[in-house]
Write an enzyme that holds these catalytic residues in place. Sequence first.
Site, PDB file in Angstrom:
ATOM      1  N   LYS A  88      36.319 -38.923  17.116  1.00  0.00           N
ATOM      2  CA  LYS A  88      37.597 -38.828  16.518  1.00  0.00           C
ATOM      3  C   LYS A  88      37.592 -37.523  15.667  1.00  0.00           C
ATOM      4  CE  LYS A  88      38.217 -41.282  12.531  1.00  0.00           C
ATOM      5  NZ  LYS A  88      38.770 -40.247  11.418  1.00  0.00           N
ATOM      6  N   ARG A 148      45.826 -37.713  13.882  1.00  0.00           N
ATOM      7  CA  ARG A 148      46.801 -36.907  13.267  1.00  0.00           C
ATOM      8  C   ARG A 148      47.575 -37.627  12.276  1.00  0.00           C
ATOM      9  NH1 ARG A 148      50.287 -34.916  11.403  1.00  0.00           N
ATOM     10  NH2 ARG A 148      51.337 -32.954  11.690  1.00  0.00           N
ATOM     11  N   LYS A 149      47.747 -38.910  12.404  1.00  0.00           N
ATOM     12  CA  LYS A 149      48.501 -39.827  11.554  1.00  0.00           C
ATOM     13  C   LYS A 149      49.869 -39.301  11.491  1.00  0.00           C
ATOM     14  CE  LYS A 149      44.806 -41.647   8.839  1.00  0.00           C
ATOM     15  NZ  LYS A 149      43.539 -40.767   9.344  1.00  0.00           N
ATOM     16  N   ASP A 151      56.350 -38.739  10.860  1.00  0.00           N
ATOM     17  CA  ASP A 151      57.810 -38.132  10.788  1.00  0.00           C
ATOM     18  C   ASP A 151      58.780 -38.672  11.775  1.00  0.00           C
ATOM     19  OD1 ASP A 151      59.856 -36.047   9.749  1.00  0.00           O
ATOM     20  OD2 ASP A 151      58.236 -34.864   9.242  1.00  0.00           O
ATOM     21  N   GLY A 184      61.270 -38.773  15.280  1.00  0.00           N
ATOM     22  CA  GLY A 184      61.049 -38.680  16.262  1.00  0.00           C
ATOM     23  C   GLY A 184      60.818 -37.240  16.968  1.00  0.00           C
ATOM     24  N   TYR A 223      33.035 -49.525   2.691  1.00  0.00           N
ATOM     25  CA  TYR A 223      32.171 -49.370   3.799  1.00  0.00           C
ATOM     26  C   TYR A 223      31.967 -51.108   3.915  1.00  0.00           C
ATOM     27  CZ  TYR A 223      31.517 -44.409   3.897  1.00  0.00           C
ATOM     28  OH  TYR A 223      31.790 -43.270   3.860  1.00  0.00           O
TER      29      TYR A 223
END
Length: 284
Positions: free
Chosen positions: A64, A97-98, A101, A103, A237
């Site tokens: 990731k 990237r999360k 916004d 489309g 955690y």
Amino acid sequence: MSTSTQITKPYSTRALTHQSQTARRLLKLMSDKRTNLCASLDVTTSAELLSLADKLGPYICMVKTHVDIISDFTYDETVVKLVALAKKHGFMIFEDRKFADIGNTVKNQYSKGVYRIVEWADITNAHSVPGEGIINGLREAANEYVESEKAKGGECENLDRGLIMLAELSSKGSLATGSYTTKTVELAHNNSDFVFGFIAQNRMEEVQDSEGNYEDWLILTPGVGLDDKGDGLGQQYRTVDTVIKNGSDVIIVGRGLFGKGRDPVVEGKRYRDAGWKAYEERIN
């Protein structure tokens, strides 16, 4: 423990029937390699990223990345070399990237600019706050990339792309709970050709399709640690056993693998073995 119909099925079985090609590829990789460990490599130089990916590669199913924090990023020196390591060791790449916004904007963020994420990240993720348009924009970018590569007549292996929705977060005080999570699952249900799972702390409630079969969502869980309880900045955690028993399919581990005083090879083996042991106990 979750009452999911999928929770006791082996990854190999789910790989045969999953609605997403990307998920099928990931599940098969996990089964063949006997690992459900994702290495979260939040480092700030290409050298660190590539060194850790090479050391941890044999023990993980996925890397990731947060590519926008790489201070010396170049496509050739960062992306091309990371993709080569993914092929060498047999892991997939998840760009965290999360997207959040509208489309058209996310379509360009995903496919253009400096990073051209769609070209190298097997998986990315998004918030559901903007609504269904965010999924449509990302899917359009993915489909256009695949079609353009096929038109070139080159190598077409592993061109499929998949999206994970952020349903729950591991940080203290997260607002991604309750009705937000429920709406996120609804969006995924309506777009299961592209969305194949969630970032979540627990397994999502399953929905039956028109033929009465239950959808199979992959659950990826961050905030997993064998030693630490938190980091002082809101991260909380949970143990490997806890998250796997609660229905997680992939454990996401970062600083537990390479933090101060830790040997990535030693920790990679330790987390891989712990994750796989918990998974085998779950399905048996």
